[in-house]
Design an enzyme around this catalytic site. Sequence first.
Site, PDB file in Angstrom:
ATOM      1  N   HIS A 245       0.819  -1.216   0.000  1.00 48.78           N
ATOM      2  CA  HIS A 245       0.000   0.000   0.000  1.00 48.78           C
ATOM      3  C   HIS A 245       0.851   1.263   0.000  1.00 48.78           C
ATOM      4  O   HIS A 245       1.895   1.340   0.634  1.00 48.78           O
ATOM      5  CB  HIS A 245      -0.939   0.008   1.206  1.00 48.78           C
ATOM      6  CG  HIS A 245      -0.226  -0.026   2.523  1.00 48.78           C
ATOM      7  ND1 HIS A 245       0.252   1.098   3.135  1.00 48.78           N
ATOM      8  CD2 HIS A 245       0.090  -1.060   3.344  1.00 48.78           C
ATOM      9  CE1 HIS A 245       0.831   0.778   4.283  1.00 48.78           C
ATOM     10  NE2 HIS A 245       0.750  -0.537   4.432  1.00 48.78           N
ATOM     11  N   ASN A 246       0.394   2.249  -0.758  1.00 47.52           N
ATOM     12  CA  ASN A 246       0.979   3.593  -0.803  1.00 47.52           C
ATOM     13  C   ASN A 246       2.388   3.642  -1.389  1.00 47.52           C
ATOM     14  O   ASN A 246       3.088   4.644  -1.249  1.00 47.52           O
ATOM     15  CB  ASN A 246       0.984   4.247   0.580  1.00 47.52           C
ATOM     16  CG  ASN A 246      -0.407   4.528   1.085  1.00 47.52           C
ATOM     17  OD1 ASN A 246      -0.990   3.710   1.813  1.00 47.52           O
ATOM     18  ND2 ASN A 246      -0.972   5.666   0.701  1.00 47.52           N
TER      19      ASN A 246
END
Length: 354
Positions: A245-246
């Site tokens: 994620h991210n």
Amino acid sequence: MSPTGKKLSELAEYVGGRVVGDDAVIISRISPIEEAGPGDITFLANPRYARFLTNSKASAIIVGPHVIDEQFTQLGRGFLEVAQPYLAFAKILQLFAPVAEYELEINSSAHIEPSAKIGESVSVYPHAYIGKHAIVGNRSILLPGVFLGEGVEVGDDCVLHPNVVVRERCRIGNRVILHAGVVIGSDGFGYAGTGDQRIKIPQVGVVEIEDDVEIGSNTTIDRATLGRTVIGRGVKIDNLVQIAHNVTIGEHSVIAAQVGIAGSTKVGKNVTLAGQVGVVNHIQIGDGATIGPQSGVPRSVPPGALLSGGIGVAPHHEWLKVMTLLPQLPKLWNVVRNLERKVAQLVNREGKEQ
């Protein structure tokens, strides 16, 4: 340019090279150097295959500068000399490779929600699912079993191979290729607390894949906790890669198989991560960096760095010795430091006595 029966001189013009030898020879196929025969062109990009030059039956061979000499020019074949043989091989292979053909229709067994928007000349194969408010751009191909969640956007001229999953609200740019089993937008690995008090952190962000990206089979790219996970324009990702994620991957970076990148790491432009590289979370890898295979990356990497961390294979008995010594390295280091101090003291004492 037609993909059949081209003169070597025409291929040279196509890739920006020069012909040494017979420039009128007709080329109809491209083959490995050890298997090529009359009518074939092959290439020599790695010096370890130079031994095949003399005995190859190919009509022409793509080579780099300063490879051919008088010995080879007397063999009666043509040579296509270029600055980058492997790049020239790729361009010629594109020329001769058959173009995949797809049925331009929407199969009756596909399920498309009424609110979805489908562009012109789109192919949707059996058992694909297109969710509410999803958008599929012009000339895109959705092969069997593709799943597009609610609000997904797929650009023009994309190819999504069988069983690709693009979860809700994620966005795919133009001319993107997703190979079989790719999962875009699964939940990031986010939890808070410990033990039986551990709770899941909702992953409410998205994944954005920019134009001209290609992603290999069974690669997974997690949605952001908040905000976006971003795969930049022109990035090429191999099979079995995990991107958390991210994470942000900069334009035109290349990521080989079994790489794992932990959350919120920023990978710059034109970065190369070789096979099985592992990258910790919340660091930055600078533009143009190259990380060798099986390397662990525990801290940020400056632009242009060339790093390696994997241990090369060795005879088993030597490897056992190395593994036995590794836990003793801190102790050995202290011994060496103590010896250095004692040697320095002896040198100082002798200097004073003189």
